[in-house]
Design a protein around this motif. Structure first.
Motif, PDB file in Angstrom:
ATOM      1  N   CYS A 114       0.835  -1.197   0.000  1.00  0.00           N
ATOM      2  CA  CYS A 114       0.000   0.000   0.000  1.00  0.00           C
ATOM      3  C   CYS A 114       0.879   1.260   0.000  1.00  0.00           C
ATOM      4  O   CYS A 114       0.641   2.194  -0.763  1.00  0.00           O
ATOM      5  CB  CYS A 114      -0.924  -0.017   1.208  1.00  0.00           C
ATOM      6  SG  CYS A 114      -2.113   1.327   1.247  1.00  0.00           S
ATOM      7  N   ALA A 115       1.910   1.279   0.823  1.00  0.00           N
ATOM      8  CA  ALA A 115       2.832   2.421   0.889  1.00  0.00           C
ATOM      9  C   ALA A 115       3.550   2.607  -0.447  1.00  0.00           C
ATOM     10  O   ALA A 115       3.755   3.739  -0.896  1.00  0.00           O
ATOM     11  CB  ALA A 115       3.835   2.226   2.018  1.00  0.00           C
ATOM     12  N   GLN A 116       3.921   1.502  -1.085  1.00  0.00           N
ATOM     13  CA  GLN A 116       4.581   1.572  -2.393  1.00  0.00           C
ATOM     14  C   GLN A 116       3.653   2.235  -3.422  1.00  0.00           C
ATOM     15  O   GLN A 116       4.087   3.107  -4.176  1.00  0.00           O
ATOM     16  CB  GLN A 116       4.963   0.168  -2.855  1.00  0.00           C
ATOM     17  CG  GLN A 116       5.560   0.106  -4.239  1.00  0.00           C
ATOM     18  CD  GLN A 116       5.764  -1.341  -4.707  1.00  0.00           C
ATOM     19  OE1 GLN A 116       5.783  -2.270  -3.905  1.00  0.00           O
ATOM     20  NE2 GLN A 116       5.896  -1.519  -5.994  1.00  0.00           N
ATOM     21  N   LEU A 117       2.387   1.832  -3.431  1.00  0.00           N
ATOM     22  CA  LEU A 117       1.430   2.432  -4.365  1.00  0.00           C
ATOM     23  C   LEU A 117       1.232   3.913  -4.056  1.00  0.00           C
ATOM     24  O   LEU A 117       1.211   4.745  -4.973  1.00  0.00           O
ATOM     25  CB  LEU A 117       0.096   1.689  -4.304  1.00  0.00           C
ATOM     26  CG  LEU A 117       0.105   0.249  -4.807  1.00  0.00           C
ATOM     27  CD1 LEU A 117      -1.246  -0.408  -4.559  1.00  0.00           C
ATOM     28  CD2 LEU A 117       0.474   0.180  -6.278  1.00  0.00           C
ATOM     29  N   ARG A 118       1.116   4.248  -2.792  1.00  0.00           N
ATOM     30  CA  ARG A 118       0.943   5.657  -2.410  1.00  0.00           C
ATOM     31  C   ARG A 118       2.150   6.496  -2.821  1.00  0.00           C
ATOM     32  O   ARG A 118       1.990   7.646  -3.228  1.00  0.00           O
ATOM     33  CB  ARG A 118       0.711   5.765  -0.907  1.00  0.00           C
ATOM     34  CG  ARG A 118      -0.649   5.261  -0.473  1.00  0.00           C
ATOM     35  CD  ARG A 118      -0.791   5.297   1.031  1.00  0.00           C
ATOM     36  NE  ARG A 118      -2.102   4.832   1.455  1.00  0.00           N
ATOM     37  CZ  ARG A 118      -2.441   4.604   2.712  1.00  0.00           C
ATOM     38  NH1 ARG A 118      -1.556   4.813   3.695  1.00  0.00           N
ATOM     39  NH2 ARG A 118      -3.649   4.170   3.006  1.00  0.00           N
ATOM     40  N   SER A 119       3.346   5.921  -2.731  1.00  0.00           N
ATOM     41  CA  SER A 119       4.548   6.661  -3.130  1.00  0.00           C
ATOM     42  C   SER A 119       4.557   6.947  -4.633  1.00  0.00           C
ATOM     43  O   SER A 119       5.261   7.835  -5.095  1.00  0.00           O
ATOM     44  CB  SER A 119       5.824   5.900  -2.729  1.00  0.00           C
ATOM     45  OG  SER A 119       6.031   4.788  -3.575  1.00  0.00           O
ATOM     46  N   GLN A 120       3.755   6.203  -5.387  1.00  0.00           N
ATOM     47  CA  GLN A 120       3.611   6.420  -6.827  1.00  0.00           C
ATOM     48  C   GLN A 120       2.432   7.342  -7.148  1.00  0.00           C
ATOM     49  O   GLN A 120       2.063   7.515  -8.302  1.00  0.00           O
ATOM     50  CB  GLN A 120       3.404   5.078  -7.544  1.00  0.00           C
ATOM     51  CG  GLN A 120       4.555   4.124  -7.409  1.00  0.00           C
ATOM     52  CD  GLN A 120       4.211   2.730  -7.910  1.00  0.00           C
ATOM     53  OE1 GLN A 120       3.238   2.517  -8.610  1.00  0.00           O
ATOM     54  NE2 GLN A 120       5.032   1.765  -7.530  1.00  0.00           N
ATOM     55  N   GLY A 121       1.831   7.919  -6.098  1.00  0.00           N
ATOM     56  CA  GLY A 121       0.722   8.842  -6.278  1.00  0.00           C
ATOM     57  C   GLY A 121      -0.625   8.168  -6.464  1.00  0.00           C
ATOM     58  O   GLY A 121      -1.587   8.808  -6.896  1.00  0.00           O
TER      59      GLY A 121
END
Length: 136
Positions: free
Chosen positions: A40-47
């Protein structure tokens, strides 16, 4: 998501991944939680608007993206909205424990009973799926 949108009765999101022990005993609850939160954090870091949901009773965590109201599904045709379809194009494979979930393709579908015309059994990635956001 529910706290941010308390007046939306039917709220949907697109499930793109789950983490689950699948009865193997190889992944504990903390691993399941940690892995889903990391993705989830990885996806959020991609906006990407991403969420996780921990279902401790079933030892499963899911990761979803975007939020949609009742207009996610056309009430007449049952088809997904253009916005939902665009998200599903971005996530063509639903992940289980970080790997695409493969499903069998029916080799007999659309073929006559003539065995010489049958294709070998094949598989394809399962697509992401539209799910209801759980109630609080």
């Amino acid at each position: 998501a529910r706290a941010a949108h308390p007046n939306v009765v039917r709220m949907y999101t697109v499930e793109v991944a789950i983490w689950d022990d699948l009865g193997t005993g190889k992944m504990n609850w903390e691993d399941i939680r940690r892995n889903s939160e990391a993705y989830c954090a990885q996806l959020r870091s991609q906006g990407i608007e991403a969420y996780f949901f921990h279902d401790q009773e079933n030892s499963r965590s899911s990761v979803t993206v975007e939020l949609f109201d009742r207009r996610a599904i056309n009430s007449t045709s049952g088809m997904f909205s253009d916005e939902v379809q665009q998200v599903m194009k971005k996530f063509p494979a639903r992940l289980v424990n970080g790997e695409p979930l493969m499903e069998l393709v029916d080799p007999y579908m659309g073929y006559p009973t003539d065995k010489s015309k049958r294709k070998p059994i094949d598989s394809k990635p399962q697509t992401a799926r539209l799910v209801l956001v759980p109630e609080m």
